[in-house]
Design a protein around this motif. Structure first.
Motif, short mmCIF file in Angstrom:
data_model
loop_
_atom_site.label_atom_id
_atom_site.label_comp_id
_atom_site.label_asym_id
_atom_site.label_seq_id
_atom_site.Cartn_x
_atom_site.Cartn_y
_atom_site.Cartn_z
N LEU A 139 0.82 -1.17 0.00
CA LEU A 139 -0.03 -0.15 -0.05
C LEU A 139 0.84 1.31 -0.05
O LEU A 139 1.95 1.33 0.68
CB LEU A 139 -0.93 0.15 1.19
CG LEU A 139 -1.87 -1.16 1.45
CD1 LEU A 139 -2.70 -1.16 2.58
CD2 LEU A 139 -2.98 -1.06 0.34
N PRO A 140 0.26 2.36 -0.65
CA PRO A 140 1.24 3.64 -0.84
C PRO A 140 1.55 4.08 0.55
O PRO A 140 2.74 4.86 0.75
CB PRO A 140 0.40 4.50 -1.49
CG PRO A 140 -0.80 3.61 -2.06
CD PRO A 140 -0.83 2.48 -1.27
N GLU A 141 0.98 3.89 1.69
CA GLU A 141 1.14 4.59 2.90
C GLU A 141 2.45 3.73 3.48
O GLU A 141 3.09 4.36 4.59
CB GLU A 141 -0.05 4.58 3.93
CG GLU A 141 -0.58 3.46 4.16
CD GLU A 141 -1.70 2.85 3.43
OE1 GLU A 141 -2.49 2.29 3.89
OE2 GLU A 141 -2.06 3.34 2.24
N PHE A 142 2.90 2.66 3.06
CA PHE A 142 3.97 2.01 3.63
C PHE A 142 5.27 2.10 2.85
O PHE A 142 6.42 1.59 3.35
CB PHE A 142 3.54 0.23 3.65
CG PHE A 142 2.35 0.21 4.80
CD1 PHE A 142 2.54 0.58 6.11
CD2 PHE A 142 1.35 -0.26 4.09
CE1 PHE A 142 1.32 0.48 6.84
CE2 PHE A 142 0.09 -0.50 5.09
CZ PHE A 142 0.38 -0.21 6.56
N ASN A 187 16.10 1.33 -6.22
CA ASN A 187 15.48 2.02 -7.45
C ASN A 187 14.89 1.31 -8.42
O ASN A 187 13.73 1.41 -8.84
CB ASN A 187 16.15 3.17 -8.04
CG ASN A 187 16.39 4.55 -7.13
OD1 ASN A 187 15.80 4.56 -6.20
ND2 ASN A 187 17.45 5.13 -7.28
N ASP A 188 15.55 0.24 -8.86
CA ASP A 188 15.03 -0.51 -10.03
C ASP A 188 13.97 -1.46 -9.33
O ASP A 188 13.07 -1.92 -10.06
CB ASP A 188 16.33 -1.89 -10.17
CG ASP A 188 17.41 -1.05 -10.76
OD1 ASP A 188 17.08 0.15 -11.40
OD2 ASP A 188 18.57 -1.74 -10.62
N LEU A 189 14.22 -1.94 -8.08
CA LEU A 189 13.13 -2.64 -7.47
C LEU A 189 11.68 -1.79 -7.36
O LEU A 189 10.66 -2.21 -7.87
CB LEU A 189 13.30 -2.92 -6.05
CG LEU A 189 12.15 -4.06 -5.31
CD1 LEU A 189 12.50 -5.41 -5.67
CD2 LEU A 189 12.69 -3.88 -3.67
N TRP A 190 11.80 -0.54 -7.10
CA TRP A 190 10.71 0.38 -7.14
C TRP A 190 10.01 0.41 -8.39
O TRP A 190 8.75 0.52 -8.84
CB TRP A 190 10.83 1.78 -6.35
CG TRP A 190 10.90 1.46 -4.76
CD1 TRP A 190 11.99 1.78 -4.13
CD2 TRP A 190 10.02 1.01 -3.96
NE1 TRP A 190 11.72 1.53 -2.74
CE2 TRP A 190 10.52 0.94 -2.78
CE3 TRP A 190 8.67 0.30 -4.35
CZ2 TRP A 190 9.84 0.51 -1.51
CZ3 TRP A 190 8.03 -0.05 -3.17
CH2 TRP A 190 8.51 0.22 -1.86
N GLU A 191 11.12 0.63 -9.61
CA GLU A 191 10.60 0.74 -10.85
C GLU A 191 9.70 -0.32 -11.44
O GLU A 191 8.91 -0.44 -11.87
CB GLU A 191 11.79 1.12 -11.75
CG GLU A 191 11.52 1.10 -13.25
CD GLU A 191 12.61 1.54 -13.96
OE1 GLU A 191 12.85 0.86 -15.23
OE2 GLU A 191 13.60 2.50 -13.68
N GLN A 192 10.41 -1.70 -10.98
CA GLN A 192 9.71 -2.82 -11.36
C GLN A 192 8.41 -3.04 -10.50
O GLN A 192 7.31 -3.46 -11.24
CB GLN A 192 10.54 -4.10 -11.01
CG GLN A 192 9.93 -5.71 -10.88
CD GLN A 192 9.86 -6.14 -12.56
OE1 GLN A 192 10.79 -5.54 -13.13
NE2 GLN A 192 8.91 -6.84 -12.76
N HIS A 193 8.31 -2.71 -9.45
CA HIS A 193 6.98 -2.66 -8.68
C HIS A 193 5.97 -1.66 -9.31
O HIS A 193 4.95 -1.92 -9.49
CB HIS A 193 7.51 -2.03 -7.09
CG HIS A 193 6.16 -1.83 -6.38
ND1 HIS A 193 5.44 -0.75 -6.33
CD2 HIS A 193 5.54 -2.79 -5.43
CE1 HIS A 193 4.62 -0.68 -5.45
NE2 HIS A 193 4.44 -2.00 -4.85
N ASP A 194 6.41 -0.36 -9.71
CA ASP A 194 5.40 0.40 -10.24
C ASP A 194 5.23 0.31 -11.59
O ASP A 194 4.11 0.43 -12.05
CB ASP A 194 6.08 1.78 -10.30
CG ASP A 194 6.40 2.33 -8.85
OD1 ASP A 194 5.59 1.82 -8.01
OD2 ASP A 194 7.20 3.17 -8.81
N SER A 195 6.07 -0.42 -12.56
CA SER A 195 5.61 -0.76 -13.81
C SER A 195 5.14 -2.27 -14.14
O SER A 195 3.96 -1.99 -14.69
CB SER A 195 6.98 -0.60 -14.76
OG SER A 195 7.88 -1.41 -14.58
N ASN A 196 5.45 -3.17 -13.60
CA ASN A 196 4.92 -4.52 -13.78
C ASN A 196 4.63 -5.24 -12.51
O ASN A 196 3.84 -6.23 -12.66
CB ASN A 196 5.84 -5.38 -14.60
CG ASN A 196 6.57 -4.74 -15.84
OD1 ASN A 196 5.61 -4.06 -16.63
ND2 ASN A 196 7.87 -4.85 -16.02
#
Length: 68
Positions: free
Chosen positions: A1-4, A46-55
């Motif tokens: 969730l965004p708040e975490f 940052n790669d982990l968050w990019e993966q999280h956000d895109s796929n």
């Protein structure tokens, strides 16, 4: 969730800063997820968050995260 997200990011950064081998692991274990386990390496936070956000992240995957 965004708040975490901020707290998870902070935790990953603290773990990485304190890791003597400059890497940490993030596991997306889910009891009812796929039977096959996955292993992804060579990620920066940052790669982990990019993966999280895109796929999205893949259930039952161990992500190996490196420092800079």
């Amino acid at each position: 969730l965004p708040e975490f997200r901020d707290q998870i990011d902070q935790l990953l950064n603290i773990a990485l800063r304190n890791s003597p081998v400059s890497k940490v692991f993030f596991l997306t274990d889910y009891q009812f997820g796929p039977y096959e386990a996955n292993y992804e390496q060579n990620f920066l936070i940052n790669d982990l968050w990019e993966q999280h956000d895109s796929n999205g992240l893949i259930w039952n995957t161990l992500y190996e995260i490196y420092g800079k």
